[in-house]
Every structure is written in structure tokens, then in C-alpha cells.
Design a protein around this motif. Structure first.
Motif, PDB file in Angstrom:
ATOM      1  N   VAL A  97       0.830  -1.205   0.000  1.00 33.37           N
ATOM      2  CA  VAL A  97       0.000   0.000   0.000  1.00 33.37           C
ATOM      3  C   VAL A  97       0.867   1.259   0.000  1.00 33.37           C
ATOM      4  CG1 VAL A  97      -1.828   1.257   1.191  1.00 33.37           C
ATOM      5  CG2 VAL A  97      -1.747  -1.254   1.310  1.00 33.37           C
ATOM      6  N   LEU A  98       0.509   2.193  -0.867  1.00 31.89           N
ATOM      7  CA  LEU A  98       1.125   3.517  -0.846  1.00 31.89           C
ATOM      8  C   LEU A  98       0.135   4.443  -0.152  1.00 31.89           C
ATOM      9  CD1 LEU A  98       3.166   5.718  -1.634  1.00 31.89           C
ATOM     10  CD2 LEU A  98       1.945   5.932  -3.828  1.00 31.89           C
ATOM     11  N   ALA A  99       0.533   5.017   0.978  1.00 35.23           N
ATOM     12  CA  ALA A  99      -0.326   5.956   1.716  1.00 35.23           C
ATOM     13  C   ALA A  99       0.261   7.351   1.581  1.00 35.23           C
ATOM     14  CB  ALA A  99      -0.420   5.552   3.180  1.00 35.23           C
ATOM     15  N   VAL A 100      -0.502   8.252   0.984  1.00 34.22           N
ATOM     16  CA  VAL A 100      -0.024   9.608   0.760  1.00 34.22           C
ATOM     17  C   VAL A 100      -0.918  10.606   1.477  1.00 34.22           C
ATOM     18  CG1 VAL A 100       0.571  11.367  -0.956  1.00 34.22           C
ATOM     19  CG2 VAL A 100       0.878   8.944  -1.508  1.00 34.22           C
ATOM     20  N   TYR A 101      -0.335  11.361   2.308  1.00 35.25           N
ATOM     21  CA  TYR A 101      -0.863  12.448   3.113  1.00 35.25           C
ATOM     22  C   TYR A 101      -1.171  11.971   4.525  1.00 35.25           C
ATOM     23  CZ  TYR A 101      -1.957  17.296   3.719  1.00 35.25           C
ATOM     24  OH  TYR A 101      -1.908  18.591   4.149  1.00 35.25           O
ATOM     25  N   GLN A 102      -1.199  12.951   5.425  1.00 32.08           N
ATOM     26  CA  GLN A 102      -1.210  12.719   6.866  1.00 32.08           C
ATOM     27  C   GLN A 102      -2.268  11.715   7.327  1.00 32.08           C
ATOM     28  OE1 GLN A 102       0.858  15.299   8.553  1.00 32.08           O
ATOM     29  NE2 GLN A 102       0.876  14.098  10.417  1.00 32.08           N
ATOM     30  N   GLY A 103      -3.520  12.000   7.013  1.00 34.80           N
ATOM     31  CA  GLY A 103      -4.595  11.161   7.508  1.00 34.80           C
ATOM     32  C   GLY A 103      -4.532   9.741   7.009  1.00 34.80           C
ATOM     33  N   SER A 104      -4.114   9.554   5.763  1.00 33.31           N
ATOM     34  CA  SER A 104      -4.024   8.207   5.200  1.00 33.31           C
ATOM     35  C   SER A 104      -2.954   7.397   5.928  1.00 33.31           C
ATOM     36  CB  SER A 104      -3.690   8.286   3.710  1.00 33.31           C
ATOM     37  OG  SER A 104      -4.654   9.050   3.019  1.00 33.31           O
ATOM     38  N   MET A 105      -1.790   8.019   6.111  1.00 31.07           N
ATOM     39  CA  MET A 105      -0.706   7.353   6.834  1.00 31.07           C
ATOM     40  C   MET A 105      -1.122   7.011   8.254  1.00 31.07           C
ATOM     41  SD  MET A 105       2.910   9.198   5.952  1.00 31.07           S
ATOM     42  CE  MET A 105       2.275  10.753   5.349  1.00 31.07           C
ATOM     43  N   GLU A 106      -1.667   7.997   8.958  1.00 29.63           N
ATOM     44  CA  GLU A 106      -1.981   7.805  10.365  1.00 29.63           C
ATOM     45  C   GLU A 106      -3.091   6.787  10.582  1.00 29.63           C
ATOM     46  OE1 GLU A 106      -0.388  12.157  11.940  1.00 29.63           O
ATOM     47  OE2 GLU A 106      -2.555  11.759  11.917  1.00 29.63           O
ATOM     48  N   THR A 107      -4.011   6.677   9.646  1.00 35.64           N
ATOM     49  CA  THR A 107      -5.041   5.646   9.758  1.00 35.64           C
ATOM     50  C   THR A 107      -4.411   4.263   9.685  1.00 35.64           C
ATOM     51  OG1 THR A 107      -6.757   7.067   8.794  1.00 35.64           O
ATOM     52  CG2 THR A 107      -7.136   4.695   8.712  1.00 35.64           C
ATOM     53  N   MET A 108      -3.501   4.074   8.731  1.00 36.13           N
ATOM     54  CA  MET A 108      -2.814   2.786   8.593  1.00 36.13           C
ATOM     55  C   MET A 108      -2.007   2.471   9.855  1.00 36.13           C
ATOM     56  SD  MET A 108      -3.540   1.418   5.602  1.00 36.13           S
ATOM     57  CE  MET A 108      -2.199   0.260   5.239  1.00 36.13           C
TER      58      MET A 108
END
Length: 378
Positions: A97-108
Motif C-alpha cells: 500500500v502507498l499511503a499519501v498524506y497525513q490522515g491516510s498514513m496515520e489511519t494505517m
């Protein structure tokens, strides 16, 4: 009203860092910007170093008994680049998974899914201390907003990001990725307007995003625990304020070169205030001038600020507060006289993901300071 966040790329190992193309955050009135410089990748990594206790906490979370199981294939609804609904099918939990931007990263990270991340990018603020151990294990990219070429080379099986980043010049159009067999998840409160029609950014959308990621990765119990904590906080405030007949009036304002962006009823911040019993004095206007604010004269004014990597957070906060506090024209406002000009970080009330509870707590304490609410989270 449009703002532009700057994108960073690192040219060489020993050369200075230059800032370029901004990212677009789809929002209430357009896009947000910052003229501040973001830190280099190494500085960001250093700020997000492992916290000793965090590692143990994350490991403990992973050992928790799973009560719900995802049945694959799983169909999840998200959105296309043009704002139309997109049905995606997961045969199993994605592994790259590529997570881009704060909320996406922090959710993961909050869900203990760092091992599923092939890369991360677009960090404006430090991740919470309890997530730093997990973040340090991810591959953080040099590009703030990865180019289509970079993303292609990563060979992801899922991309998780904001709607504004799924464009030809950034992450690529959603249609192209789906044709390649790559799944996508777009934060719901950031998806584009469809046929020019806007929509309300709501707490329910933030809840649903977290729950959907929980389903996709078969960690539903962790996701539900996070969402239930947010809901329970609102319920607690409702009980504590049940006896208040005249609920406080409020404005949520972001300074913008002489005027203010007003976060009304269709914004996530506005939905938070409403759910907590507050009354927005300007539900519809996207922009307010000085006279508008003075005429509205709310009980409390929430001042939106956003420090980016490279900024002094306290300085940015104070500068935004001073727009009102140091202008004599606002001296007659009830909120000024009663010391109810309250700062709130943009990331707590705008596509806030797992920071949503922080936003709820900030708004609740600002609306009802006399109750001295005991709320976990801040």
C-alpha cells in the motif's frame, strides 16, 4: 478560495532542498495553501523517531483477540477522480500500500498496518508519539507528492490518499490504476464535486473511512474501537451539557489576507460543532469580512491554523490568533471580552481521519469552558 501547499523533492544527496509544486486539498471553498517551507526528508524522519513505549503498545495491539473476520472477496465503495462512485473489490488484504498524506498514513499506523505499507509520503506534521515506532519502519519517500512515475515503480496493489492527489500530474487518474488491477481508496471528505454539485463533509464520513480500512485489512475490531471512542466522546459531552438551555453560538474562521474562510454547516468542523450542541451563527457563507464577523458576534470564535513541516507551530498559532486579538475593531466582540478565541489545528477538523477525536475535544472544551470537561485525547 484557493491555497497551495508546496511539494518537496530532494535533488541529489548533498544539494540544498528546493520546494516546488504544491498539493491541492479539496475542501469547502477550494484549496488550502502555505507559503512555509517544508523540512527535508531526513528531518521529518528524525522528528518521527521511535518512542520506546510505543513499540510495546503497538505489539500489544497486534496480539489482541480478533472478534470479527472479513470475508473476501470484499466490495468497498470509494470515488473516482471525477467524483463519481467507484466500486472496488478486494480478494485479500493488500500487501503493498502507498499511503499519501497525513490522515491516510496515520489511519494505517493507528490500525497497526505498517507492514502492509510499501511507502509513505506527504507528512506535514509529526505523527503522534504512539505511532512513531511504526512510522520509522515505513519507507518515507523523498517526494512530498509522488509522481506517477515514482508510484508506478513502487508497484503498489493499493493507493490510499486524498481526492485532489488523484490527478494526471500527481498520483494519476483513478481509471488508469483500476485498469492495471490496483485498488484505490480516497478519503471520503476529500472527493471532488460531481457534476459541479457539492456535498457535506461529515463526521460519519470520517468514521466510515476508518471502518472501511478496518474491513479491507481484516482489523475491524481495532477500527471500531477508534470510531467508538470518538462517538463516546460526543455522547459524554451531550450528557454533560443536557441541562444547558442556551447553547453557545460559534464561528470557525481561517484568516485569508484581509478576509476569513468561514467553515459553515457543510464543513467537517461545522458538523463537529453542531453535533456537540453548538450553534453556527453563519451556516452558509464561505467567506466573511471584518464587518460580518463583528455583526455575527458569536460566543466563541475558533481560529483555524496549520503549521507545516519547517514552521514554528506556536508562532503560526499565535499569528493567526493575533489577527483578531490585536485588531481593535474586534475589541467589542463577546468572544474577545470573555477570552473565548480558541485555536484549532486544520488537521483536527479537515479530513481529520484518526485525529478526529482531537478535533471533537478541542471544539467541546471551547464551547463549554465553564464545565471543565474531562475528556481523553488532549
Amino acid at each position: 478560495m484557493k491555497h497551495t501547499k508546496k511539494k518537496r523533492s530532494i535533488i541529489g544527496v548533498v544539494m540544498a532542498i528546493g520546494l516546488s509544486i504544491g498539493i491541492t486539498a479539496c475542501g469547502l471553498n477550494g484549496n488550502h495553501t502555505s507559503d512555509s517551507e517544508r523540512k527535508d526528508v531526513e528531518s521529518i524522519k528524525k522528528e518521527n523517531q521511535i518512542v520506546a513505549s510505543s513499540s510495546e503498545e503497538m505489539e500489544q495491539q497486534k496480539k489482541e483477540t480478533v472478534l470479527k473476520k472479513t470475508e473476501y472477496p470484499l466490495t468497498i465503495t470509494t470515488y473516482n477522480t471525477d467524483g463519481t462512485e467507484l466500486k472496488t473489490v478486494y480478494e485479500k488484504a493488500p500487501e503493498r500500500v502507498l499511503a499519501v498524506y497525513q490522515g491516510s498514513m496515520e489511519t494505517m499506523l493507528a490500525l497497526g498496518l505498517e507492514e502492509h505499507l510499501v511507502a509513505t509520503a506527504g507528512l506535514d506534521n509529526e505523527v503522534p508519539d504512539e505511532q512513531k515506532s511504526a512510522f520509522s519502519k515505513t519507507k518515507y519517500l523523498d517526494e512530498f507528492t509522488p509522481s506517477l512515475e515514482t508510484v508506478t515503480m513502487l508497484e503498489p496493489d493499493m493507493i490510499f490518499s486524498w481526492g485532489s492527489l488523484f490527478q494526471d500530474t500527481t498520483l494519476g487518474d483513478t481509471k488508469g490504476w483500476i485498469e492495471k488491477g490496483v485498488n484505490l481508496y480516497m478519503n471520503t471528505n476529500t472527493h471532488p464535486m460531481q457534476n459541479g454539485v457539492s456535498y457535506s463533509k461529515t463526521l460519519e464520513n470520517e468514521y466510515e473511512d476508518i471502518l472501511n480500512i478496518g474491513k479491507i485489512f481484516d482489523v475491524q475490531d481495532r477500527a471500531e474501537a477508534i470510531v467508538n471512542d470518538m462517538k463516546d466522546t460526543i455522547t459524554k459531552v451531550e450528557k454533560e451539557t443536557k441541562g444547558i438551555k442556551e447553547k453557545p453560538t460559534a464561528l470557525i474562521l481561517e484568516s485569508n489576507k484581509g478576509t476569513f474562510t468561514n467553515y459553515g454547516a457543510t464543513s467537517l468542523g461545522g458538523d463537529m460543532v453542531t453535533k456537540l450542541g453548538g450553534k453556527l451563527v453563519n451556516t452558509d457563507s464561505n467567506e466573511m469580512g471584518k464587518e460580518d464577523v463583528i455583526t455575527a458576534n458569536p460566543d466563541v470564535i475558533f481560529v483555524v491554523y496549520m503549521p507545516y513541516a519547517g514552521d514554528d507551530a506556536e508562532q503560526v498559532k499565535q499569528e493567526n490568533l493575533d489577527v483578531i486579538l490585536k485588531d481593535r475593531a474586534y475589541g467589542s466582540l463577546s468572544a474577545v471580552k470573555n477570552n473565548r478565541i480558541v485555536p484549532i489545528m486544520l488537521s483536527e477538523m479537515y479530513a481529520s481521519a484518526t485525529r478526529t477525536k482531537d478535533g471533537i475535544v478541542t471544539f467541546a472544551k471551547g464551547l463549554y469552558p465553564e464545565l471543565h470537561l474531562e475528556l481523553d485525547g488532549q
